[in-house]
Design a protein around this motif. Structure first.
Motif, PDB file in Angstrom:
ATOM      1  N   ALA A 177       0.841  -1.197   0.000  1.00  0.00           N
ATOM      2  CA  ALA A 177       0.000   0.000   0.000  1.00  0.00           C
ATOM      3  C   ALA A 177       0.875   1.246   0.000  1.00  0.00           C
ATOM      4  CB  ALA A 177      -0.908  -0.007   1.225  1.00  0.00           C
TER       5      ALA A 177
ATOM      6  N   THR B  61       2.153   4.655   1.323  1.00  0.00           N
ATOM      7  CA  THR B  61       2.285   5.104   2.705  1.00  0.00           C
ATOM      8  C   THR B  61       2.533   6.598   2.751  1.00  0.00           C
ATOM      9  OG1 THR B  61       3.154   2.958   3.422  1.00  0.00           O
ATOM     10  CG2 THR B  61       3.567   4.846   4.861  1.00  0.00           C
TER      11      THR B  61
ATOM     12  N   ASN C 256      -7.506   7.249   9.424  1.00  0.00           N
ATOM     13  CA  ASN C 256      -7.130   5.880   9.048  1.00  0.00           C
ATOM     14  C   ASN C 256      -8.186   5.241   8.161  1.00  0.00           C
ATOM     15  OD1 ASN C 256      -4.751   6.007  10.475  1.00  0.00           O
ATOM     16  ND2 ASN C 256      -5.460   4.797  12.212  1.00  0.00           N
ATOM     17  N   GLU C 257      -9.459   5.456   8.504  1.00  0.00           N
ATOM     18  CA  GLU C 257     -10.547   4.890   7.703  1.00  0.00           C
ATOM     19  C   GLU C 257     -10.559   5.476   6.302  1.00  0.00           C
ATOM     20  OE1 GLU C 257     -13.988   2.631   6.787  1.00  0.00           O
ATOM     21  OE2 GLU C 257     -12.593   2.493   8.480  1.00  0.00           O
TER      22      GLU C 257
ATOM     23  N   GLU D 158      -7.494   4.183   4.313  1.00  0.00           N
ATOM     24  CA  GLU D 158      -7.644   2.776   3.908  1.00  0.00           C
ATOM     25  C   GLU D 158      -8.553   2.652   2.692  1.00  0.00           C
ATOM     26  OE1 GLU D 158      -9.143  -1.516   5.776  1.00  0.00           O
ATOM     27  OE2 GLU D 158      -9.054   0.277   7.039  1.00  0.00           O
ATOM     28  N   ARG D 159      -9.562   3.471   2.635  1.00  0.00           N
ATOM     29  CA  ARG D 159     -10.520   3.400   1.531  1.00  0.00           C
ATOM     30  C   ARG D 159      -9.911   3.864   0.204  1.00  0.00           C
ATOM     31  NH1 ARG D 159     -16.047   2.998   2.876  1.00  0.00           N
ATOM     32  NH2 ARG D 159     -16.370   2.620   5.107  1.00  0.00           N
TER      33      ARG D 159
ATOM     34  N   THR E 106      -1.755   3.690   3.533  1.00  0.00           N
ATOM     35  CA  THR E 106      -1.458   3.443   4.938  1.00  0.00           C
ATOM     36  C   THR E 106      -0.837   4.708   5.527  1.00  0.00           C
ATOM     37  OG1 THR E 106      -1.069   1.086   4.586  1.00  0.00           O
ATOM     38  CG2 THR E 106      -0.120   2.053   6.574  1.00  0.00           C
TER      39      THR E 106
END
Length: 247
Positions: free
Chosen positions: A23, A25, A54-55, A58-59, A63
């Motif tokens: 992912a 970062t 964070n949510e 992530e979507r 990260t």
């Protein structure tokens, strides 16, 4: 021969598909120990703002590498390019001009607090602060007129915990900060029964996460802004967005 090439091509394609996906970062700074919005719980960085970011990250396949720091250090590291982003920022014209301000993450009511036995009943204008020592957190932006008020006697602290401790020790007459944060800090220090929140807030502001005004920073900001807006529209996840978007 063509058949052999087809087999080799298929093997290569399978190999590519089986490679681990790493992912993207982003290195993100924030003020350490700023509960209930961002703080460590049993060694894990958490809080309302951390969960929201964070949510959202992530979507969009990102990260977040969180770097909790003293606030002045977080701002310095962001300014010098050691961080991709920094939160949570109070809005100022200068910040909107030089950074991508993404959000708002939430709204904060900035209030004054003093000891229950204090004769101070309210602060309605800056002149009401004349002759008083006001506890602030070093590097924080509270409200433009308050921040530039030359007659203000400031007692600067590293964080809100130290700020409240100084008030309890009589080193300041009152302190200023976000209501939710001061309430949490007072609870942690078993000092809620000693504290009095004054009725007139200093300000109510939205809070943001900032990105650099570079092609890479512009792209990060655009993607995160779009996802935060989708989360707001869909009210997902409800356990903290209901709280977050109602501030």
């Amino acid at each position: 021969m063509n058949r052999l090439f087809q087999i080799l091509e298929a093997i290569c394609l399978i190999g590519i598909m089986m490679r681990p996906v790493h992912a993207e970062t982003w290195v993100v700074g924030s003020m350490e120990g700023f509960a209930p919005f961002n703080y460590s719980i049993n060694g894990e960085y958490s809080g309302i703002d951390v969960q929201i970011l964070n949510e959202a990250a992530e979507r969009i396949g990102v990260t977040l590498d969180h770097r909790p720091l003293p606030w002045k250090r977080a701002l310095l590291d962001f300014e010098t390019g050691q961080l991709d982003a920094v939160f949570q920022l109070a809005p100022t014209p200068e910040r909107f001009q030089k950074w991508n301000m993404v959000g708002p993450l939430r709204r904060t009511r900035t209030v004054f607090a003093t000891l229950k036995g204090s004769p101070i009943q309210d602060i309605r204008s800056l002149s009401d602060l004349d002759g008083l020592v006001v506890g602030v957190v070093s590097g924080f932006t509270y409200e433009a007129r308050f921040d530039s008020y030359q007659l203000l006697q400031r007692e600067a602290s590293l964080d809100d915990f130290t700020n409240l401790r100084k008030l309890l020790l009589g080193r300041s007459d009152l302190i200023v900060g976000g209501y939710e944060t001061l309430h949490y800090v007072a609870s942690e220090l078993n000092a809620l029964d000693k504290l009095k929140f004054l009725p007139t807030p200093l300000a109510e502001h939205a809070r943001y996460i900032g990105f650099h005004r570079t092609p890479e920073g512009d792209d990060m900001a655009r993607r995160l802004q779009a996802e935060l807006e989708r989360m707001q529209a869909n009210r997902i996840p409800p356990e903290y967005l209901r709280y977050y978007f109602s501030r």
